[in-house]
Design an enzyme around this catalytic site. Structure first.
Site, PDB file in Angstrom:
ATOM      1  N   LEU A  17       0.829  -1.210   0.000  1.00 31.51           N
ATOM      2  CA  LEU A  17       0.000   0.000   0.000  1.00 31.51           C
ATOM      3  C   LEU A  17       0.862   1.258   0.000  1.00 31.51           C
ATOM      4  O   LEU A  17       0.342   2.363  -0.097  1.00 31.51           O
ATOM      5  CB  LEU A  17      -0.915   0.024   1.230  1.00 31.51           C
ATOM      6  CG  LEU A  17      -2.088  -0.951   1.226  1.00 31.51           C
ATOM      7  CD1 LEU A  17      -2.942  -0.753   2.467  1.00 31.51           C
ATOM      8  CD2 LEU A  17      -2.947  -0.755  -0.019  1.00 31.51           C
ATOM      9  N   GLY A  18       2.164   1.076   0.119  1.00 29.83           N
ATOM     10  CA  GLY A  18       3.036   2.257   0.094  1.00 29.83           C
ATOM     11  C   GLY A  18       3.293   2.830   1.477  1.00 29.83           C
ATOM     12  O   GLY A  18       3.376   4.041   1.654  1.00 29.83           O
ATOM     13  N   GLY A  29       6.033   2.615   3.168  1.00 23.39           N
ATOM     14  CA  GLY A  29       7.364   3.228   3.160  1.00 23.39           C
ATOM     15  C   GLY A  29       7.310   4.637   2.598  1.00 23.39           C
ATOM     16  O   GLY A  29       7.882   5.574   3.175  1.00 23.39           O
ATOM     17  N   ASP A  78      12.957   0.158   1.374  1.00 19.00           N
ATOM     18  CA  ASP A  78      12.299   1.352   1.907  1.00 19.00           C
ATOM     19  C   ASP A  78      13.308   2.367   2.444  1.00 19.00           C
ATOM     20  O   ASP A  78      13.034   3.566   2.455  1.00 19.00           O
ATOM     21  CB  ASP A  78      11.308   0.986   3.013  1.00 19.00           C
ATOM     22  CG  ASP A  78       9.936   0.608   2.439  1.00 19.00           C
ATOM     23  OD1 ASP A  78       9.572   1.174   1.392  1.00 19.00           O
ATOM     24  OD2 ASP A  78       9.262  -0.249   3.032  1.00 19.00           O
ATOM     25  N   ASP A  82      -0.589 -10.674  10.521  1.00 20.38           N
ATOM     26  CA  ASP A  82       0.473 -11.653  10.244  1.00 20.38           C
ATOM     27  C   ASP A  82       1.001 -12.200  11.563  1.00 20.38           C
ATOM     28  O   ASP A  82       1.233 -11.430  12.501  1.00 20.38           O
ATOM     29  CB  ASP A  82       1.676 -10.989   9.533  1.00 20.38           C
ATOM     30  CG  ASP A  82       1.330 -10.433   8.171  1.00 20.38           C
ATOM     31  OD1 ASP A  82       0.256 -10.781   7.650  1.00 20.38           O
ATOM     32  OD2 ASP A  82       2.140  -9.645   7.633  1.00 20.38           O
ATOM     33  N   THR A  92     -11.201  -1.704   6.171  1.00 19.82           N
ATOM     34  CA  THR A  92     -10.561  -0.830   7.163  1.00 19.82           C
ATOM     35  C   THR A  92     -11.092  -1.146   8.561  1.00 19.82           C
ATOM     36  O   THR A  92     -10.326  -1.266   9.522  1.00 19.82           O
ATOM     37  CB  THR A  92     -10.826   0.645   6.809  1.00 19.82           C
ATOM     38  OG1 THR A  92     -10.246   0.891   5.540  1.00 19.82           O
ATOM     39  CG2 THR A  92     -10.238   1.591   7.841  1.00 19.82           C
ATOM     40  N   LYS A 119     -17.693   8.169   8.887  1.00 20.32           N
ATOM     41  CA  LYS A 119     -18.081   6.788   9.180  1.00 20.32           C
ATOM     42  C   LYS A 119     -16.864   5.987   9.664  1.00 20.32           C
ATOM     43  O   LYS A 119     -16.931   5.264  10.665  1.00 20.32           O
ATOM     44  CB  LYS A 119     -18.648   6.158   7.910  1.00 20.32           C
ATOM     45  CG  LYS A 119     -19.147   4.745   8.090  1.00 20.32           C
ATOM     46  CD  LYS A 119     -19.862   4.264   6.830  1.00 20.32           C
ATOM     47  CE  LYS A 119     -20.091   2.769   6.883  1.00 20.32           C
ATOM     48  NZ  LYS A 119     -20.507   2.250   5.572  1.00 20.32           N
ATOM     49  N   GLY A 174      24.725  -7.165 -10.469  1.00 23.44           N
ATOM     50  CA  GLY A 174      24.112  -8.485 -10.448  1.00 23.44           C
ATOM     51  C   GLY A 174      25.096  -9.527  -9.966  1.00 23.44           C
ATOM     52  O   GLY A 174      26.284  -9.246  -9.776  1.00 23.44           O
ATOM     53  N   CYS A 185      28.847  -1.674 -11.208  1.00 22.21           N
ATOM     54  CA  CYS A 185      29.312  -2.855 -10.486  1.00 22.21           C
ATOM     55  C   CYS A 185      29.528  -4.023 -11.454  1.00 22.21           C
ATOM     56  O   CYS A 185      30.479  -3.982 -12.220  1.00 22.21           O
ATOM     57  CB  CYS A 185      28.354  -3.183  -9.346  1.00 22.21           C
ATOM     58  SG  CYS A 185      29.177  -4.055  -8.019  1.00 22.21           S
ATOM     59  N   HIS A 197      27.981   1.528  -6.439  1.00 24.95           N
ATOM     60  CA  HIS A 197      26.568   1.720  -6.808  1.00 24.95           C
ATOM     61  C   HIS A 197      26.156   3.175  -6.595  1.00 24.95           C
ATOM     62  O   HIS A 197      25.654   3.534  -5.531  1.00 24.95           O
ATOM     63  CB  HIS A 197      25.672   0.827  -5.950  1.00 24.95           C
ATOM     64  CG  HIS A 197      25.757  -0.618  -6.306  1.00 24.95           C
ATOM     65  ND1 HIS A 197      24.958  -1.197  -7.270  1.00 24.95           N
ATOM     66  CD2 HIS A 197      26.553  -1.601  -5.838  1.00 24.95           C
ATOM     67  CE1 HIS A 197      25.262  -2.481  -7.379  1.00 24.95           C
ATOM     68  NE2 HIS A 197      26.228  -2.753  -6.518  1.00 24.95           N
ATOM     69  N   GLU A 236      23.691   4.728  -7.658  1.00 30.57           N
ATOM     70  CA  GLU A 236      22.231   4.943  -7.539  1.00 30.57           C
ATOM     71  C   GLU A 236      21.771   5.119  -6.097  1.00 30.57           C
ATOM     72  O   GLU A 236      20.764   5.758  -5.828  1.00 30.57           O
ATOM     73  CB  GLU A 236      21.455   3.809  -8.221  1.00 30.57           C
ATOM     74  CG  GLU A 236      21.527   2.430  -7.562  1.00 30.57           C
ATOM     75  CD  GLU A 236      22.715   1.592  -8.037  1.00 30.57           C
ATOM     76  OE1 GLU A 236      23.740   2.174  -8.431  1.00 30.57           O
ATOM     77  OE2 GLU A 236      22.611   0.346  -7.980  1.00 30.57           O
TER      78      GLU A 236
HETATM   79  N1  GLN Z   1      28.898 -10.212  -8.786  1.00 30.37           N
HETATM   80  C1  GLN Z   1      29.843  -9.156  -8.760  1.00 30.37           C
HETATM   81  C2  GLN Z   1      30.712  -9.205  -7.514  1.00 30.37           C
HETATM   82  O1  GLN Z   1      30.347  -9.845  -6.564  1.00 30.37           O
HETATM   83  C3  GLN Z   1      29.147  -7.809  -8.879  1.00 30.37           C
HETATM   84  C4  GLN Z   1      28.223  -7.496  -7.740  1.00 30.37           C
HETATM   85  C5  GLN Z   1      27.282  -6.361  -8.028  1.00 30.37           C
HETATM   86  O2  GLN Z   1      27.046  -6.009  -9.169  1.00 30.37           O
HETATM   87  N2  GLN Z   1      26.679  -5.806  -7.010  1.00 30.37           N
HETATM   88  O3  GLN Z   1      31.754  -8.611  -7.454  1.00 30.37           O
END
Ligand code: GLN
Length: 546
Positions: A16-17, A19, A72, A150, A194, A226, A356, A383, A520, A522
């Site tokens: 529901l958002g 965060g 979040d 929960d 609700t 209400k 990744g 990365c 990273h 971002e």
């Molecule tokens: N798999 C790569 C590493 O472990 C890159 C990790 C990532 O992109 N966060 O170094």
């Protein structure tokens, strides 16, 4: 002033958002001159989300102090513009971990260890730790993950129930976020879910003070009355959280509702009038885009947008900064190869390969990078994206045979990306950075590290300063043994650890914009303060689009 606590629970269903609602309320209270922090309590048993598959849990957000946290926290940082730390997120797993460690040490002096009081006391201590020290915030917002009802959430709810009597009524506020669906066939809003959710909350002893109703359309006054009547809250304590196009509008919408004002009154906060100019400007800027660029995000977790939450936001911030709409085209790297790459990336003005883990989809990413390099399409590797760019360059430009990352083929001839043993030893011994040094996450480089920027490069054009700090989450590093060979073919290393031991940024000066970074970026982009590398990447894409 003592820190005041706001507890945010969710009812009816997840997503529901909560965060975003917590972050938006926090941002509004900040504009009233209050200092605010937010903490997320996650009822799952994982000690942190670091070991979870992004398909299940979405992005793992990394803080400066190297905590792997719930996504979040990314919203909290983006809305509050203050760095979060490991204090701002805990889980049932972490709570139990510490209770069990105390039990093994004999700290409970032979007592029977129970959920109440031992687990709940541990939770309370984590919540109260936010108010410790000289910089205790005026307001701490505590978001309880999951939905009321929960089983695993019960200890957390019991802890906040107790805290209200520990800290006093004037110092705690309970906000319950629910769903008020609009039934098109009946032409009306429905309040029953609700009512049920609040009943559930009451049965565990929590009386909400404010009900926040997520809804498609604003809720009419008589319906609010209400809800107030059935849920025992003030008539003016039922607010609508209406769906919006742009998430950065939420603080302004809440303000129009009078939500933050009611919170300030109920908590007796010394709040001045809200100063919304910055938020109003942001929303205006968001709507003020002239052109449009298409960015291909070539990754493995493309089915679940949540897996790239911060990335998505950083690209949006960069779009706003460049006054251009950013159209994200998620391309599944497992479907890309040398033969189809041109058609997969057709019409894209920039290629981004995100982070990744694991080999699946890596060759598709490398094919996309080759295409971007050869065709002069702006490229940004993050990365794993940087690591793939190095592999691609070593294979196709430096002409090396059998090149890979140690992660994907430990037996290959040229491990241009590898496990740096000095680091590895350091990390496995450095148990303070994580709870357990021997587990999967214990060997990662996590959190903020300094990076010096080489003058006269794309990186320095973006950052405009000689030293920056960026957040890391990876196990493998650039292999310095290949520095000379790759530099000889035109790759430059524009970001390095201050002692030159680690390559943090690579780029190709012969290309319009080809940058890869080991960190990273971002995680540090803010709507009102875009990350410079994202800003320059989108600027280059805009130029490419013509
Ligand atoms: N798999 C790569 C590493 O472990 C890159 C990790 C990532 O992109 N966060 O170094």
């Amino acid at each position: 002033m003592k820190t005041k606590y706001i507890f945010v629970t969710g009812g009816v269903l997840s997503s529901l958002g909560k965060g975003l609602a917590a972050a938006s309320l926090g941002a509004l209270l900040q504009t009233r001159g209050l200092s605010v922090t937010i903490q997320k309590l996650d009822p799952y048993i994982n000690v942190d989300p670091g070991t979870m598959n992004p398909f299940q849990h979405g992005e793992v957000f990394v803080t400066d102090d190297g905590a792997e946290t719930d996504l979040d926290l990314g919203h909290y940082e983006r809305y509050l513009n203050v760095p979060m730390s490991r204090k701002n997120n805990t889980t049932s797993g972490a709570i139990y971990n510490s209770v069990i460690a105390k039990e093994r040490r004999g700290d409970y002096l032979g007592g029977t260890v129970q959920v109440i009081p031992h687990v709940t006391d541990e939770i309370k201590a984590v919540i109260l730790s936010l108010a410790e020290g000289d910089n205790a915030p005026d307001v701490a917002i505590i978001e309880i993950g999951g939905t009321v009802g929960d089983i695993e959430g019960l200890p957390f709810l019991e802890a906040i129930r107790q805290l209200r009597s520990d800290l006093g009524r004037d110092n705690c506020l309970n906000i319950h976020l629910t769903l008020v669906p609009y039934l098109r066939a009946a032409g009306e809003h429905k309040t029953k879910p609700t009512q049920h959710s609040v009943k559930e909350l009451l049965s565990i002893g929590i009386q909400p003070d404010i009900i926040l109703c997520r809804c498609e359309h604003s809720i009419p006054g008589e319906l609010r009355r209400k809800i107030a009547l059935f849920c025992n809250v003030d008539q003016d304590a039922v607010f609508a959280a209406v769906d919006v196009e742009n998430i950065y509008e939420v603080p302004l919408k809440f303000y129009e509702e009078g939500f933050d004002q009611k919170v300030a009154i109920m908590l007796r906060l010394p709040a001045r009038n809200a100063h919304l100019e910055a938020w109003e400007k942001l929303v205006r800027d968001c709507a003020d885009s002239k052109g449009r660029v298409s960015i291909a995000v070539v990754g493995k977790y493309v089915e679940l947008k949540e897996a790239y939450k911060s990335l998505h936001e950083a690209l949006n911030h960069a779009g706003v900064a460049n006054r251009t709409a950013v159209n994200l085209v998620y391309v599944n790297s497992e479907t890309v190869d040398e033969a189809n790459v041109a058609s997969c990336l057709k019409g894209c003005d920039g290629v981004l390969v995100p982070g990744g883990f694991g080999y699946r989809g890596v060759e598709g990413k490398i094919a996309a990078i080759r295409y971007a390099r050869e065709k002069g399409v702006p490229f940004f590797g993050i990365c794993l994206g940087m690591q793939c760019a190095v592999i691609e360059f070593a294979r196709n430009v430096a002409g090396l045979d059998d090149v890979n990352s140690e992660e994907f083929n430990p037996l290959c001839a040229h491990k241009v990306i590898y496990l740096m043993m000095e680091w590895y030893d350091f990390r496995t011994r450095n148990l303070e950075r994580r709870d357990a040094g021997s587990d999967k996450g214990g060997t990662m480089r996590l959190g903020a590290y300094p990076c010096k920027i080489l003058p006269g490069t794309k990186a320095s054009e973006a950052y405009k300063k000689p030293l920056v700090e960026e957040r890391h989450r990876h196990r493998y590093e650039f292999n310095n043994a290949y520095k000379e060979a790759l530099a000889g073919k035109g790759m430059i290393f524009s970001g390095l650890a201050p002692d030159d031991s680690l390559v943090e940024i690579v780029e190709l000066p012969s290309h319009p914009w080809f940058v890869g970074c080991q960190f990273h970026p971002e995680f540090k982009s803010r709507p009102m303060n875009v990350h410079p590398l994202f800003r320059e990447f989108i600027r280059a894409a805009k130029k490419f689009a013509g």
